[in-house]
Write a protein that holds these residues in place. Structure first.
Motif, PDB file in Angstrom:
ATOM      1  N   ASN A   1      -0.415  -1.642 -12.310  1.00 13.12           N
ATOM      2  CA  ASN A   1      -0.159  -0.265 -11.885  1.00 13.12           C
ATOM      3  C   ASN A   1       1.293   0.014 -11.527  1.00 13.12           C
ATOM      4  O   ASN A   1       1.733   1.157 -11.574  1.00 13.12           O
TER       5      ASN A   1
ATOM      6  N   ARG B   1      -4.294   6.882   5.546  1.00 15.46           N
ATOM      7  CA  ARG B   1      -4.501   6.649   4.123  1.00 15.46           C
ATOM      8  C   ARG B   1      -4.818   7.969   3.440  1.00 15.46           C
ATOM      9  O   ARG B   1      -5.639   8.741   3.920  1.00 15.46           O
ATOM     10  N   ALA B   2      -4.148   8.234   2.318  1.00 11.90           N
ATOM     11  CA  ALA B   2      -4.408   9.442   1.540  1.00 11.90           C
ATOM     12  C   ALA B   2      -4.029   9.174   0.094  1.00 11.90           C
ATOM     13  O   ALA B   2      -2.967   8.600  -0.183  1.00 11.90           O
ATOM     14  N   ASP B   3      -4.908   9.546  -0.819  1.00 15.06           N
ATOM     15  CA  ASP B   3      -4.654   9.362  -2.259  1.00 15.06           C
ATOM     16  C   ASP B   3      -4.309   7.907  -2.580  1.00 15.06           C
ATOM     17  O   ASP B   3      -3.346   7.621  -3.307  1.00 15.06           O
ATOM     18  N   ASN B   4      -5.091   6.994  -1.995  1.00 20.93           N
ATOM     19  CA  ASN B   4      -4.944   5.557  -2.277  1.00 20.93           C
ATOM     20  C   ASN B   4      -3.581   4.991  -1.889  1.00 20.93           C
ATOM     21  O   ASN B   4      -3.093   4.040  -2.517  1.00 20.93           O
ATOM     22  N   GLN B   5      -2.963   5.558  -0.880  1.00 19.38           N
ATOM     23  CA  GLN B   5      -1.730   4.964  -0.386  1.00 19.38           C
ATOM     24  C   GLN B   5      -1.579   5.231   1.098  1.00 19.38           C
ATOM     25  O   GLN B   5      -2.252   6.092   1.668  1.00 19.38           O
TER      26      GLN B   5
ATOM     27  N   LYS C   1       3.013   3.681  -1.990  1.00 21.85           N
ATOM     28  CA  LYS C   1       3.422   4.122  -3.323  1.00 21.85           C
ATOM     29  C   LYS C   1       4.785   4.782  -3.251  1.00 21.85           C
ATOM     30  O   LYS C   1       5.703   4.430  -3.999  1.00 21.85           O
TER      31      LYS C   1
ATOM     32  N   VAL D   1       0.398   6.750   4.135  1.00 21.13           N
ATOM     33  CA  VAL D   1       1.361   7.823   4.391  1.00 21.13           C
ATOM     34  C   VAL D   1       1.722   7.807   5.871  1.00 21.13           C
ATOM     35  O   VAL D   1       0.896   7.491   6.718  1.00 21.13           O
TER      36      VAL D   1
ATOM     37  N   TYR E   1       2.594  -2.371  -5.546  1.00 18.62           N
ATOM     38  CA  TYR E   1       1.532  -1.409  -5.256  1.00 18.62           C
ATOM     39  C   TYR E   1       0.419  -1.524  -6.305  1.00 18.62           C
ATOM     40  O   TYR E   1       0.615  -1.225  -7.470  1.00 18.62           O
ATOM     41  N   TYR E   2      -0.750  -2.011  -5.875  1.00 23.35           N
ATOM     42  CA  TYR E   2      -1.902  -2.249  -6.740  1.00 23.35           C
ATOM     43  C   TYR E   2      -1.580  -3.170  -7.922  1.00 23.35           C
ATOM     44  O   TYR E   2      -2.189  -3.066  -8.994  1.00 23.35           O
TER      45      TYR E   2
ATOM     46  N   SER F   1       0.817  -1.218   0.000  1.00 29.00           N
ATOM     47  CA  SER F   1       0.000   0.000   0.000  1.00 29.00           C
ATOM     48  C   SER F   1       0.853   1.272   0.000  1.00 29.00           C
ATOM     49  O   SER F   1       0.321   2.373   0.071  1.00 29.00           O
TER      50      SER F   1
END
Length: 354
Positions: A71, A317-321, A14, A323, A66-67, A12
Protein backbone atom coordinates in the motif's frame (compact mmCIF):
# COMPACT_ATOMS: atom_id res chain seq x y z
CA UNK A 1 12.20 24.19 18.95
CA UNK A 2 10.28 22.02 16.52
CA UNK A 3 7.34 24.12 15.34
CA UNK A 4 5.67 21.88 12.79
CA UNK A 5 5.95 18.26 11.72
CA UNK A 6 4.75 16.50 8.58
CA UNK A 7 4.71 12.71 8.24
CA UNK A 8 3.62 10.50 5.37
CA UNK A 9 3.40 6.72 5.16
CA UNK A 10 4.69 5.80 8.63
CA UNK A 11 2.96 2.98 10.52
CA UNK A 12 -0.67 4.01 11.17
CA UNK A 13 -0.03 7.59 9.99
CA UNK A 14 -0.92 8.03 6.32
CA UNK A 15 -0.57 11.83 6.37
CA UNK A 16 0.00 14.26 9.22
CA UNK A 17 0.60 18.01 9.40
CA UNK A 18 0.76 19.10 13.04
CA UNK A 19 1.91 22.23 14.86
CA UNK A 20 3.88 21.61 18.03
CA UNK A 21 4.25 23.71 21.19
CA UNK A 22 6.68 23.69 24.13
CA UNK A 23 4.37 21.13 25.84
CA UNK A 24 2.60 18.44 23.83
CA UNK A 25 0.49 15.83 25.64
CA UNK A 26 -0.88 13.12 23.37
CA UNK A 27 -4.02 11.39 24.60
CA UNK A 28 -6.24 8.74 23.05
CA UNK A 29 -7.55 5.23 23.53
CA UNK A 30 -5.34 2.14 23.49
CA UNK A 31 -4.16 1.12 20.03
CA UNK A 32 -5.18 4.35 18.34
CA UNK A 33 -1.61 5.25 17.33
CA UNK A 34 -0.17 7.61 19.96
CA UNK A 35 2.93 5.45 20.30
CA UNK A 36 3.41 5.47 16.52
CA UNK A 37 3.77 9.25 16.64
CA UNK A 38 6.25 8.91 19.49
CA UNK A 39 8.18 6.19 17.62
CA UNK A 40 8.58 8.47 14.58
CA UNK A 41 11.09 10.44 16.64
CA UNK A 42 12.90 7.18 17.36
CA UNK A 43 13.12 6.62 13.60
CA UNK A 44 14.56 10.12 13.12
CA UNK A 45 17.11 9.53 15.89
CA UNK A 46 18.17 6.22 14.31
CA UNK A 47 18.61 8.01 10.98
CA UNK A 48 20.82 10.63 12.66
CA UNK A 49 22.83 8.02 14.60
CA UNK A 50 23.49 6.08 11.35
CA UNK A 51 21.47 3.07 12.49
CA UNK A 52 18.72 3.13 9.84
CA UNK A 53 19.72 -0.22 8.33
CA UNK A 54 19.79 -1.97 11.70
CA UNK A 55 16.58 -0.30 12.89
CA UNK A 56 14.57 -1.02 9.73
CA UNK A 57 15.72 -4.65 9.53
CA UNK A 58 14.88 -5.24 13.17
CA UNK A 59 11.51 -3.45 12.99
CA UNK A 60 10.52 -4.89 9.62
CA UNK A 61 9.83 -2.66 6.61
CA UNK A 62 6.19 -3.77 6.37
CA UNK A 63 5.69 -2.73 10.00
CA UNK A 64 7.16 0.71 9.31
CA UNK A 65 5.35 1.53 6.07
CA UNK A 66 1.67 2.45 6.27
CA UNK A 67 -0.13 -0.89 5.71
CA UNK A 68 3.08 -2.39 4.30
CA UNK A 69 4.78 -2.28 0.91
CA UNK A 70 1.64 -3.31 -0.95
CA UNK A 71 0.00 0.00 0.00
CA UNK A 72 2.90 2.39 0.65
CA UNK A 73 6.28 2.65 -1.05
CA UNK A 74 7.80 5.59 0.83
CA UNK A 75 8.11 7.26 4.24
CA UNK A 76 8.43 11.04 4.23
CA UNK A 77 9.33 13.32 7.11
CA UNK A 78 9.50 17.11 7.35
CA UNK A 79 10.53 18.86 10.57
CA UNK A 80 10.21 22.64 10.62
CA UNK A 81 12.22 24.47 13.31
CA UNK A 82 11.32 27.97 12.14
CA UNK A 83 14.63 29.26 10.79
CA UNK A 84 15.56 25.89 9.32
CA UNK A 85 13.96 22.59 8.40
CA UNK A 86 14.99 18.97 7.93
CA UNK A 87 13.35 16.57 5.50
CA UNK A 88 13.92 13.02 4.29
CA UNK A 89 12.42 10.32 2.09
CA UNK A 90 12.93 6.61 2.83
CA UNK A 91 12.44 3.77 0.36
CA UNK A 92 12.53 -0.01 0.94
CA UNK A 93 15.31 -2.21 -0.45
CA UNK A 94 15.03 -5.73 -1.82
CA UNK A 95 16.94 -6.91 1.24
CA UNK A 96 14.17 -5.75 3.59
CA UNK A 97 15.68 -2.55 4.96
CA UNK A 98 15.18 1.15 4.24
CA UNK A 99 17.55 3.55 2.51
CA UNK A 100 17.55 7.34 2.27
CA UNK A 101 16.47 8.38 -1.20
CA UNK A 102 16.66 12.05 -0.22
CA UNK A 103 17.84 14.00 2.81
CA UNK A 104 18.38 17.72 3.15
CA UNK A 105 18.29 20.68 5.49
CA UNK A 106 16.91 24.07 4.54
CA UNK A 107 18.03 27.35 6.10
CA UNK A 108 15.19 29.85 5.94
CA UNK A 109 15.45 33.34 7.38
CA UNK A 110 15.04 36.91 6.18
CA UNK A 111 18.53 37.17 4.77
CA UNK A 112 18.86 33.87 2.92
CA UNK A 113 17.13 30.70 1.78
CA UNK A 114 19.47 27.84 1.04
CA UNK A 115 20.22 24.19 1.71
CA UNK A 116 22.91 23.53 4.31
CA UNK A 117 23.27 20.02 2.91
CA UNK A 118 21.70 17.65 0.42
CA UNK A 119 22.20 13.91 -0.09
CA UNK A 120 20.42 11.22 -2.06
CA UNK A 121 20.44 7.43 -2.43
CA UNK A 122 22.52 6.66 0.65
CA UNK A 123 22.25 3.82 3.15
CA UNK A 124 22.96 5.97 6.19
CA UNK A 125 22.73 9.67 6.98
CA UNK A 126 25.87 11.77 6.92
CA UNK A 127 24.58 14.58 9.15
CA UNK A 128 26.49 13.42 12.20
CA UNK A 129 29.85 12.82 10.53
CA UNK A 130 29.87 15.43 7.76
CA UNK A 131 27.37 18.20 8.44
CA UNK A 132 27.33 18.55 12.24
CA UNK A 133 29.60 21.59 12.32
CA UNK A 134 27.67 23.22 9.47
CA UNK A 135 24.27 22.57 11.08
CA UNK A 136 24.88 22.10 14.80
CA UNK A 137 21.40 23.38 15.75
CA UNK A 138 19.77 20.58 13.79
CA UNK A 139 22.18 17.97 15.13
CA UNK A 140 21.46 18.91 18.74
CA UNK A 141 17.73 18.36 18.19
CA UNK A 142 18.00 15.09 16.26
CA UNK A 143 20.46 13.75 18.83
CA UNK A 144 17.93 14.43 21.61
CA UNK A 145 15.13 12.42 19.96
CA UNK A 146 15.34 9.54 22.41
CA UNK A 147 12.27 8.05 24.02
CA UNK A 148 12.72 7.85 27.79
CA UNK A 149 11.04 4.71 29.04
CA UNK A 150 11.34 3.85 32.73
CA UNK A 151 8.63 1.16 32.77
CA UNK A 152 10.84 -1.86 33.41
CA UNK A 153 11.46 -2.09 37.15
CA UNK A 154 11.91 -5.85 37.38
CA UNK A 155 14.75 -7.21 39.52
CA UNK A 156 17.03 -7.38 36.45
CA UNK A 157 15.89 -4.05 34.94
CA UNK A 158 18.47 -1.42 33.89
CA UNK A 159 17.03 0.93 36.55
CA UNK A 160 18.05 -1.48 39.33
CA UNK A 161 21.44 -2.36 37.86
CA UNK A 162 24.98 -1.57 38.89
CA UNK A 163 26.39 1.06 36.50
CA UNK A 164 29.76 1.89 35.01
CA UNK A 165 30.80 5.10 36.77
CA UNK A 166 32.16 6.63 33.55
CA UNK A 167 28.76 6.29 31.85
CA UNK A 168 27.61 9.68 33.08
CA UNK A 169 27.49 12.05 30.10
CA UNK A 170 23.70 11.86 29.66
CA UNK A 171 20.93 9.96 31.42
CA UNK A 172 20.18 6.77 29.51
CA UNK A 173 16.79 6.31 27.87
CA UNK A 174 16.03 3.34 30.16
CA UNK A 175 17.87 4.75 33.18
CA UNK A 176 20.55 2.08 33.23
CA UNK A 177 23.21 4.63 34.23
CA UNK A 178 21.06 6.41 36.84
CA UNK A 179 23.52 5.94 39.77
CA UNK A 180 26.48 7.09 37.64
CA UNK A 181 24.58 10.13 36.36
CA UNK A 182 23.40 11.07 39.87
CA UNK A 183 26.96 10.71 41.14
CA UNK A 184 28.10 13.09 38.40
CA UNK A 185 25.45 15.61 39.52
CA UNK A 186 26.46 15.15 43.16
CA UNK A 187 30.10 15.92 42.35
CA UNK A 188 29.73 18.59 39.64
CA UNK A 189 26.27 20.13 40.20
CA UNK A 190 25.57 19.80 43.95
CA UNK A 191 22.75 22.39 43.97
CA UNK A 192 20.77 20.49 41.35
CA UNK A 193 21.53 17.23 43.13
CA UNK A 194 20.13 18.60 46.39
CA UNK A 195 16.99 19.83 44.65
CA UNK A 196 16.47 16.34 43.21
CA UNK A 197 16.79 14.86 46.72
CA UNK A 198 14.33 17.42 48.12
CA UNK A 199 11.69 16.70 45.47
CA UNK A 200 12.01 12.96 46.11
CA UNK A 201 11.63 13.61 49.86
CA UNK A 202 8.48 15.67 49.23
CA UNK A 203 6.79 12.73 47.54
CA UNK A 204 8.32 9.86 49.53
CA UNK A 205 8.85 11.10 53.14
CA UNK A 206 10.69 7.92 54.17
CA UNK A 207 13.56 8.81 51.80
CA UNK A 208 16.38 10.70 53.53
CA UNK A 209 19.28 10.99 51.09
CA UNK A 210 21.48 9.24 48.55
CA UNK A 211 24.90 7.91 49.52
CA UNK A 212 26.68 7.62 46.20
CA UNK A 213 30.29 6.52 45.84
CA UNK A 214 32.28 4.10 43.65
CA UNK A 215 32.64 0.53 44.91
CA UNK A 216 35.51 0.20 47.38
CA UNK A 217 37.05 -2.76 45.53
CA UNK A 218 36.08 -1.67 42.01
CA UNK A 219 36.15 2.07 41.44
CA UNK A 220 34.66 1.64 37.97
CA UNK A 221 31.30 0.50 39.38
CA UNK A 222 28.55 2.27 41.31
CA UNK A 223 25.01 1.49 42.46
CA UNK A 224 22.05 3.45 43.79
CA UNK A 225 22.67 3.51 47.56
CA UNK A 226 20.37 5.49 49.88
CA UNK A 227 19.18 5.88 53.48
CA UNK A 228 15.77 5.96 55.13
CA UNK A 229 15.00 8.61 57.75
CA UNK A 230 14.03 5.99 60.31
CA UNK A 231 17.11 3.84 59.70
CA UNK A 232 20.08 6.19 59.22
CA UNK A 233 22.56 3.45 60.08
CA UNK A 234 21.37 0.91 57.50
CA UNK A 235 21.97 1.45 53.74
CA UNK A 236 19.38 0.52 51.12
CA UNK A 237 19.79 -0.02 47.38
CA UNK A 238 17.80 0.25 44.13
CA UNK A 239 16.29 -3.19 44.68
CA UNK A 240 14.62 -1.87 47.87
CA UNK A 241 12.70 0.92 46.10
CA UNK A 242 9.11 0.27 45.05
CA UNK A 243 8.45 0.38 41.30
CA UNK A 244 6.71 3.76 41.48
CA UNK A 245 9.40 5.31 43.66
CA UNK A 246 12.19 4.19 41.35
CA UNK A 247 10.39 5.52 38.28
CA UNK A 248 9.77 8.84 40.00
CA UNK A 249 13.46 9.13 40.92
CA UNK A 250 14.43 8.60 37.28
CA UNK A 251 11.84 11.14 36.10
CA UNK A 252 12.95 13.70 38.69
CA UNK A 253 16.56 13.28 37.61
CA UNK A 254 15.58 13.66 33.97
CA UNK A 255 13.60 16.88 34.43
CA UNK A 256 15.77 18.57 37.08
CA UNK A 257 19.21 17.99 35.58
CA UNK A 258 21.16 21.20 34.87
CA UNK A 259 21.65 20.69 31.13
CA UNK A 260 18.32 19.58 29.72
CA UNK A 261 18.07 17.83 26.34
CA UNK A 262 16.62 19.96 23.53
CA UNK A 263 13.64 17.59 23.45
CA UNK A 264 12.25 15.25 26.10
CA UNK A 265 10.01 12.45 24.81
CA UNK A 266 8.17 10.09 27.17
CA UNK A 267 5.64 7.30 26.74
CA UNK A 268 3.19 7.01 29.67
CA UNK A 269 5.50 8.38 32.42
CA UNK A 270 2.63 8.22 34.96
CA UNK A 271 2.79 4.43 35.23
CA UNK A 272 2.71 3.38 38.89
CA UNK A 273 2.75 6.92 40.27
CA UNK A 274 0.57 8.19 43.12
CA UNK A 275 -1.68 11.19 42.20
CA UNK A 276 0.51 13.49 44.32
CA UNK A 277 3.60 12.27 42.45
CA UNK A 278 1.80 12.91 39.15
CA UNK A 279 1.11 16.50 40.25
CA UNK A 280 4.82 16.93 41.08
CA UNK A 281 5.72 15.45 37.70
CA UNK A 282 3.45 17.98 35.98
CA UNK A 283 5.23 20.81 37.79
CA UNK A 284 8.61 19.54 36.64
CA UNK A 285 7.36 19.21 33.06
CA UNK A 286 6.18 22.84 33.07
CA UNK A 287 9.47 24.05 34.49
CA UNK A 288 11.52 22.05 31.98
CA UNK A 289 9.42 23.31 29.05
CA UNK A 290 11.06 26.73 29.42
CA UNK A 291 14.27 25.18 28.05
CA UNK A 292 13.14 21.92 26.38
CA UNK A 293 10.31 20.84 24.14
CA UNK A 294 8.22 18.16 25.86
CA UNK A 295 6.36 15.42 23.96
CA UNK A 296 4.44 12.90 26.08
CA UNK A 297 1.93 10.16 25.32
CA UNK A 298 -0.27 9.55 28.36
CA UNK A 299 -3.35 7.70 29.59
CA UNK A 300 -3.54 9.65 32.86
CA UNK A 301 -6.54 11.90 33.45
CA UNK A 302 -4.75 13.25 36.53
CA UNK A 303 -1.76 14.32 34.46
CA UNK A 304 -3.91 15.87 31.73
CA UNK A 305 -5.83 17.89 34.35
CA UNK A 306 -2.59 19.66 35.31
CA UNK A 307 -2.29 21.29 31.88
CA UNK A 308 -4.08 23.72 29.60
CA UNK A 309 -6.26 22.50 26.75
CA UNK A 310 -3.74 24.20 24.42
CA UNK A 311 -1.15 21.59 25.52
CA UNK A 312 -3.35 18.62 24.59
CA UNK A 313 -3.30 16.70 21.28
CA UNK A 314 -6.04 14.09 20.83
CA UNK A 315 -5.37 10.99 18.73
CA UNK A 316 -8.26 9.23 17.00
CA UNK A 317 -8.73 6.73 14.19
CA UNK A 318 -10.48 7.85 11.00
CA UNK A 319 -10.41 6.44 7.46
CA UNK A 320 -7.97 3.69 8.48
CA UNK A 321 -5.35 6.05 9.84
CA UNK A 322 -4.38 7.89 13.01
CA UNK A 323 -5.37 11.54 13.06
CA UNK A 324 -4.22 14.13 15.58
CA UNK A 325 -5.96 17.32 16.64
CA UNK A 326 -4.60 19.97 19.00
CA UNK A 327 -7.16 21.29 21.44
CA UNK A 328 -7.86 24.96 22.10
CA UNK A 329 -8.60 26.68 25.40
CA UNK A 330 -10.68 29.29 23.58
CA UNK A 331 -12.85 26.86 21.62
CA UNK A 332 -13.54 24.79 24.75
CA UNK A 333 -14.12 27.76 27.07
CA UNK A 334 -17.83 27.09 27.70
CA UNK A 335 -17.04 23.48 28.57
CA UNK A 336 -14.01 24.34 30.72
CA UNK A 337 -16.13 26.69 32.81
CA UNK A 338 -17.86 23.57 34.13
CA UNK A 339 -15.50 20.63 33.53
CA UNK A 340 -11.76 19.99 33.60
CA UNK A 341 -9.98 19.00 30.40
CA UNK A 342 -9.59 15.49 31.82
CA UNK A 343 -13.32 15.22 32.41
CA UNK A 344 -13.98 16.32 28.82
CA UNK A 345 -11.69 13.51 27.71
CA UNK A 346 -13.51 10.99 29.89
CA UNK A 347 -16.88 12.19 28.54
CA UNK A 348 -15.52 11.89 24.96
CA UNK A 349 -16.31 15.55 24.27
CA UNK A 350 -12.85 16.06 22.77
CA UNK A 351 -12.54 12.50 21.41
CA UNK A 352 -9.80 10.07 22.29
CA UNK A 353 -12.24 7.47 23.65
CA UNK A 354 -13.64 4.57 21.66
Amino acid sequence: MLQNIKIEGFKSIKTLDLKLSPINLLIGSNGVGKSNFISFFKLVNNIYEQRLQQYSLKSGVDNLLYYGRKNTNEIKGYLDFGNNAYQFNLLPTDEGSLFISREDSILNNQSQYSKTFYDQNIKESRIKEKYRIRDNYLSEHLESYKIYHFHDTSISAPLRSIANISDNRVLGAEGGNLPAFLFYLQEKHPKHFKIIEMVIQSVFPFFDRFDLAPFFLDENKIELEWFEKEHPEHPFYARHFSDGTLRFIALTTLFLQPNLPKTIILDEPELGLHPFAIAKLAGMIKKASVHSQIIIATQSVNLVNEFSADDIIVANRADNQTVFKRQSEDSLKSWLDVYSIGELWEKNVIGGRL
